[in-house]
Design a protein around this motif. Structure first.
Motif, short mmCIF file in Angstrom:
data_model
loop_
_atom_site.label_atom_id
_atom_site.label_comp_id
_atom_site.label_asym_id
_atom_site.label_seq_id
_atom_site.Cartn_x
_atom_site.Cartn_y
_atom_site.Cartn_z
N LEU A 192 28.58 43.05 35.65
CA LEU A 192 27.54 41.81 35.71
C LEU A 192 27.59 40.69 36.77
CD1 LEU A 192 27.03 41.52 31.84
CD2 LEU A 192 25.16 42.21 33.32
N GLY A 193 26.62 40.29 37.13
CA GLY A 193 26.54 38.96 37.91
C GLY A 193 26.70 39.28 39.37
N THR A 194 26.11 38.04 40.26
CA THR A 194 26.23 37.93 41.32
C THR A 194 26.77 36.61 41.60
OG1 THR A 194 24.51 39.56 42.07
CG2 THR A 194 24.89 37.65 43.55
N ASP A 195 27.76 36.48 42.62
CA ASP A 195 28.01 34.83 43.32
C ASP A 195 27.06 34.29 43.95
OD1 ASP A 195 31.11 33.67 45.22
OD2 ASP A 195 29.25 32.87 44.38
N PRO A 196 26.62 33.28 43.18
CA PRO A 196 25.51 32.64 43.89
C PRO A 196 25.78 32.00 45.31
CG PRO A 196 25.75 31.68 41.58
CD PRO A 196 26.95 32.68 42.04
N ASN A 197 27.10 31.65 45.35
CA ASN A 197 27.44 31.00 46.76
C ASN A 197 27.51 31.93 47.58
OD1 ASN A 197 27.50 28.54 47.86
ND2 ASN A 197 29.67 28.23 47.64
N ARG A 198 27.26 33.26 47.42
CA ARG A 198 27.16 34.28 48.52
C ARG A 198 25.83 35.10 48.76
NH1 ARG A 198 31.11 31.89 48.40
NH2 ARG A 198 33.32 32.63 48.44
N ASN A 199 24.91 34.33 47.82
CA ASN A 199 23.35 35.20 47.88
C ASN A 199 22.43 34.31 48.34
OD1 ASN A 199 21.12 35.39 45.52
ND2 ASN A 199 22.11 37.26 46.20
N PHE A 200 22.80 33.18 49.41
CA PHE A 200 21.88 32.61 50.05
C PHE A 200 21.63 33.28 51.39
CE2 PHE A 200 20.80 28.51 48.03
CZ PHE A 200 21.45 28.38 46.99
N ASP A 201 20.45 33.11 51.86
CA ASP A 201 20.10 33.97 53.20
C ASP A 201 20.71 33.25 54.40
OD1 ASP A 201 17.15 35.33 54.64
OD2 ASP A 201 18.98 35.89 54.95
N ALA A 202 22.21 33.22 54.59
CA ALA A 202 22.78 32.60 55.54
C ALA A 202 23.74 33.51 56.22
CB ALA A 202 23.37 31.22 55.25
N GLY A 203 23.90 34.53 56.91
CA GLY A 203 24.76 35.31 57.47
C GLY A 203 25.10 36.35 56.19
N TRP A 204 23.84 36.69 55.53
CA TRP A 204 24.39 37.04 54.06
C TRP A 204 25.16 38.70 54.09
CZ3 TRP A 204 22.37 41.89 52.01
CH2 TRP A 204 22.59 42.04 50.77
N CYS A 205 26.26 38.19 53.39
CA CYS A 205 26.92 39.56 53.11
C CYS A 205 27.60 40.12 54.49
CB CYS A 205 26.19 40.71 52.23
SG CYS A 205 27.28 41.22 50.93
N THR A 206 28.06 39.12 55.27
CA THR A 206 28.73 39.68 56.68
C THR A 206 30.05 39.41 56.35
OG1 THR A 206 28.08 37.43 57.47
CG2 THR A 206 26.52 39.29 58.15
N VAL A 207 30.55 38.24 56.02
CA VAL A 207 31.86 38.03 55.67
C VAL A 207 32.37 37.25 54.62
CG1 VAL A 207 32.57 37.98 58.39
CG2 VAL A 207 31.72 35.83 57.26
N GLY A 208 33.43 37.63 53.99
CA GLY A 208 34.03 36.80 52.97
C GLY A 208 32.89 36.96 51.69
N ALA A 209 32.62 38.05 51.76
CA ALA A 209 31.68 38.48 50.36
C ALA A 209 31.91 40.03 50.27
CB ALA A 209 30.31 38.11 50.53
N SER A 210 31.54 40.54 49.06
CA SER A 210 31.51 41.89 48.75
C SER A 210 30.36 42.55 48.43
CB SER A 210 32.51 42.11 47.66
OG SER A 210 32.63 43.46 46.97
N SER A 211 29.76 43.71 48.87
CA SER A 211 28.58 44.57 48.03
C SER A 211 29.06 45.28 46.87
CB SER A 211 28.31 45.32 49.25
OG SER A 211 29.19 46.23 49.81
N ASN A 212 30.41 45.06 46.36
CA ASN A 212 30.73 45.73 45.20
C ASN A 212 30.23 44.86 43.92
OD1 ASN A 212 31.75 46.62 42.69
ND2 ASN A 212 33.77 47.00 43.79
#
Ligand SMILES: NCCCCC[C@@H](C[SeH])C(=O)O
Ligand SMILES: [Zn+2]
Ligand SMILES: [Zn+2]
Ligand SMILES: [Zn+2]
Length: 307
Positions: free
Chosen positions: A137-157
């Motif tokens: 469950l859950g998404t990190d809201p501080n990785r969910n904004f449209d700013a370089g989204w999911c390119t670095v320092g975030a996971s698609s898992n």
């Protein structure tokens, strides 16, 4: 419901009652509005502080509680509102701030997560949304904004603590805030987002090591704000761009607001540096909030000077 206290980590129900009573007992300085509901249907309630005027005033947007377990953050937003209302009319800077500008305060951004960290899992960080196809469950809201989204320092898992979500703004909480800021972007001059812990004052970018166009100004304001904070109890802060100061992290609210045109965009990481971490004792709420007030007021004064 428990009685509200500025020196306790109030549950969501208590915060909501407090929001309603604050708004109704200070009608000339405070109004409230619901900017949308959370995944589990809780009302994202925004307070607007400022002397009411017929026209749109320049404003500052302050949010707390993006991450559920960072309880000192919503405590600070409540403290800010208390200080603003308490000192309006006596503190010349606060009076001038609320006369000239509006301050939007979102006391708890990730309400579902905040509630879950009170009832079930103290260390929860993300939202509580359900993604089909995953048991996590859950998404990190501080990785969910449209700013370089999911390119670095975030996971698609989806099971990761820094899951970026299925798409930018997939989280209704993120979309509600992004929609509000987009709608008001011509008047919002500063974006401040409060987290814990590490004692850092960060600014764009985190999605890349590139320096922001306004790097030198943002840095000097951050250094001034940190020094103001340190002057109260000696609490040491580090200032700098997110990427080089903490870690690369794409999809953040601060980077997104900055690229939208909100120049003064800052992420605070409040006390401490790891001794208590997210479990900061309630005895430290007052000192933490008092010192942080100085930093926020320093930034606000700079924003006002540059209107
Ligand atoms: N936009 C990213 C700012 C720097 C990272 C902030 C921390 C707060 Se817990 C994070 O979201 O990992
Ligand atoms: Zn955080
Ligand atoms: Zn943090
Ligand atoms: Zn005070």
């Amino acid at each position: 419901k428990e009685l509200h206290s500025y020196t306790k980590y109030n549950t969501w129900d208590t915060v909501l009652s407090w929001i309603n009573s604050i708004a109704s007992s200070n009608p000339s300085l405070v109004s409230k509005q619901v900017i949308g509901n959370t995944f589990e249907g809780r009302p994202m309630t925004l307070l607007k502080l400022g002397k009411s005027s017929g026209t749109t005033k320049p404003s500052i947007f302050l949010d707390c509680g993006i991450h559920a377990r960072e309880w000192i953050s919503p405590a600070f937003c409540q403290w800010f509102v208390k200080e603003a209302l308490e000192t309006y009319g006596s503190d010349s800077q606060m009076t001038s701030l609320l006369d000239q500008m509006d301050v939007y305060v979102l006391p708890v951004f990730n309400i579902d997560g905040y509630e879950y960290s009170h009832t079930t899992n103290r260390m929860w960080r993300k939202t509580r949304s359900k993604l089909s196809g995953s048991s996590c469950l859950g998404t990190d809201p501080n990785r969910n904004f449209d700013a370089g989204w999911c390119t670095v320092g975030a996971s698609s898992n989806p099971c990761s603590e820094t899951f970026c979500g299925s798409t930018p703004e997939s989280e209704i909480e993120v979309k509600n805030v992004a929609d509000f800021i987009r709608k008001n972007k011509s008047s919002i001059k500063a974006y401040l987002t409060i987290h814990s812990y590490s004692q850092l004052l960060l600014f764009p970018y985190s999605y890349s090591y590139n320096l922001a166009a306004d790097h030198s100004e943002l840095m000097s304001v951050a250094q001034g704000a940190s020094a103001a904070l340190t002057s109260l109890y000696g609490t040491r802060y580090t200032s700098g761009p997110g990427a080089s100061t903490i870690y690369l992290a794409a999809g953040g609210s601060d980077d997104w607001a900055y690229d939208l045109g909100v120049k003064y965009s800052y992420t605070f990481e409040l006390r401490d540096t790891g001794y208590h971490g997210f479990l900061l004792p309630e005895s430290q709420i007052k000192p933490t909030c008092e010192e942080t007030m100085l930093a926020v007021k320093y930034i606000a004064a700079h924003v006002q000077k540059n209107l």
